[in-house]
Write an enzyme that holds these catalytic residues in place. Sequence first.
Site, mmCIF file in Angstrom:
data_model
loop_
_atom_site.group_PDB
_atom_site.id
_atom_site.type_symbol
_atom_site.label_atom_id
_atom_site.label_comp_id
_atom_site.label_asym_id
_atom_site.label_seq_id
_atom_site.Cartn_x
_atom_site.Cartn_y
_atom_site.Cartn_z
ATOM 1 N N LYS A 254 10.736 -35.736 7.339
ATOM 2 C CA LYS A 254 9.829 -35.190 8.343
ATOM 3 C C LYS A 254 8.497 -34.910 7.789
ATOM 4 O O LYS A 254 8.441 -34.107 6.974
ATOM 5 C CB LYS A 254 10.559 -34.044 9.187
ATOM 6 C CG LYS A 254 11.791 -34.544 9.910
ATOM 7 C CD LYS A 254 12.354 -33.253 10.568
ATOM 8 C CE LYS A 254 13.516 -33.599 11.431
ATOM 9 N NZ LYS A 254 13.452 -34.394 12.534
ATOM 10 N N ARG A 328 23.470 -38.709 15.641
ATOM 11 C CA ARG A 328 24.326 -39.571 16.149
ATOM 12 C C ARG A 328 25.058 -40.416 15.224
ATOM 13 O O ARG A 328 26.229 -40.739 15.251
ATOM 14 C CB ARG A 328 23.318 -40.734 16.824
ATOM 15 C CG ARG A 328 22.676 -41.563 15.949
ATOM 16 C CD ARG A 328 21.297 -42.180 16.907
ATOM 17 N NE ARG A 328 20.297 -41.125 16.976
ATOM 18 C CZ ARG A 328 19.293 -41.430 17.815
ATOM 19 N NH1 ARG A 328 19.017 -42.769 18.189
ATOM 20 N NH2 ARG A 328 18.185 -40.515 17.716
HETATM 21 N N1 BES Z 1 17.487 -32.741 14.597
HETATM 22 C C1 BES Z 1 16.548 -33.682 15.079
HETATM 23 C C2 BES Z 1 16.319 -33.509 16.810
HETATM 24 C C3 BES Z 1 15.414 -32.147 16.971
HETATM 25 C C4 BES Z 1 13.978 -32.148 16.742
HETATM 26 C C5 BES Z 1 16.020 -31.097 16.903
HETATM 27 C C6 BES Z 1 13.367 -30.969 17.087
HETATM 28 C C7 BES Z 1 15.361 -29.837 17.528
HETATM 29 C C8 BES Z 1 14.008 -29.980 17.388
HETATM 30 C C9 BES Z 1 17.116 -35.148 15.001
HETATM 31 O O1 BES Z 1 17.928 -35.480 13.879
HETATM 32 C C10 BES Z 1 16.091 -36.069 14.604
HETATM 33 O O2 BES Z 1 15.260 -35.832 13.728
HETATM 34 N N2 BES Z 1 15.670 -36.832 15.868
HETATM 35 C C11 BES Z 1 14.611 -37.829 15.738
HETATM 36 C C12 BES Z 1 14.830 -39.004 15.990
HETATM 37 C C13 BES Z 1 13.998 -40.268 15.990
HETATM 38 C C14 BES Z 1 13.971 -40.394 14.521
HETATM 39 C C15 BES Z 1 14.655 -41.489 16.625
HETATM 40 C C16 BES Z 1 13.388 -37.340 16.853
HETATM 41 O O3 BES Z 1 13.902 -36.764 17.879
HETATM 42 O O4 BES Z 1 12.456 -37.454 16.386
HETATM 43 MN MN MN Z 2 16.840 -35.974 12.248
#
Ligand code: BES
Ligand code: MN
Length: 472
Positions: A254, A328
């Site tokens: 991230k 997921r």
């Molecule tokens: N844990 C995150 C989602 C999230 C983001 C929760 C901000 C709370 C606050 C999840 O694992 C994630 O990183 N999702 C990605 C998916 C993408 C890579 C398709 C996202 O939402 O950017």
């Molecule tokens: Mn994630």
Amino acid sequence: MRKKEAFQRYKKIKFFFAADAGKVRDKEIAVVSLTQKNDSEVITLPTGQKSLLIGAGKTRKINSRTLIILSRTVISLAKQNNIKKLALNFMDFAFPHLKLKSSAIAEMLAVNFEMANFEFVQYKTSPAKGWNFVREVTIISKDSAVKKAVGKGQTIGEEVNNTRVLANSPGGVMTPKVLAQKAKEAGRKYNFKVRVLGLKEIQKMKMGGVLAVAGGSREEPKFIIIEYMSGGKEKPVVLVGKGVTFDSGGLNLKPGESMQGMHTDMSGGAAVISALTLAARLKLKKNIVGLVPAVENMPSGSSYRPGDIVETMSGKTIEVLNTDAEGRVILSDALTYAVRYNPKLVVDIATLTGAAMIALGQRASAVFTKDLKLENLIRELGEQSGDYVWPLPLWDEYEEDIKGTFGDITNTGRNRYGGAITAAIFLYQFAKEYPWVHIDIAPRTTAVEGELLAKGACGAPVRLLIKLLEQA
Ligand code: BES
Ligand code: MN
Ligand code: ZN
């Protein structure tokens, strides 16, 4: 060296009941009264007693939503003014036009007093005079149903706060192992069964999704299984919670500030542990199972990679396009594991996508299901509980968006559009054998200003889940 006593945890409120206002003449007790103004203030009465004047606005404008905020205002104002003991007349809050039972109002008051009083202070040195938590609330009411409902509401509030403690705990502390220990502790205390699968057993079960995501971390994955069986021969409801104890994104690390707060990525798992604990504490006559795959998503030489093809417990393969879409991937195995319970309903709860936040803002979780009746029930219970939800589509057409090239399905959509929906349709591929609801709580990961809750996790959707479990 800092002394241990310097740290202090939140303690729950002590509730007292009095038959009439005459009983609360103690100078230390501030009296709460509602006004039709919009602002609230604290005044000192000629007797020296303090009074909290809570601006409730025009009575006819009060609804179940504003009543929640109103009840939190009581505690928030008391804390700001360092008032530790309160008394209120229950009838002041029992607005007849809401057509709510007094027990529903009493429960709501207690839940929200607990929630508003809570702050996550266990890593902060106590101020010299201690924290300004409200200690005692006297409720003026002769109704035994009110007393009982306050007790129930307080238990719910306590477990909501416990979810917040689990979620707020730093990633270096709240590892998969510790999350599993917390579930076990709760099981011992309230008498329900908790079993934890470790690495070996997870391997034996062929939970390829859990193993793939956990691969990059030095923390072993845990698969937490909670069984509360007090419903005789009835089919169980299975709750599944995402337990990513820290989400760095993995090799798709991230960027910048988006890693902040990712210690709360086990909030769904925490909510499931608390909901089962609550079911046990409230002695529901139901069969309920909780499943929490707990992992840490980290980048290292042993991480899963973009391009990897993961074989899940179901036999379906996942083509990994992005290691940050990890929730997921672990949930796929938990949804498959759920089949063995022949459940009447499966609800999964996950901080799954930033896209759900983009769609809804931070005031409602996204809900997905094929079952319109369930959707309506959950929306209604969301309104009643204060854990608001809003539906997004789960149409078969979206399955096109996750068709794999080299595996069965991809773990992200083709583009960034509708990310909450592509995540939901992904989960659906593993949930076709039972009635199923997916709740993406990413929007409700943290409290927002104006809802009068301390910074950090807000404990969604525990209040909704317990209402659902009571009815399902
Ligand atoms: N844990 C995150 C989602 C999230 C983001 C929760 C901000 C709370 C606050 C999840 O694992 C994630 O990183 N999702 C990605 C998916 C993408 C890579 C398709 C996202 O939402 O950017
Ligand atoms: Mn994630
Ligand atoms: Zn995540």
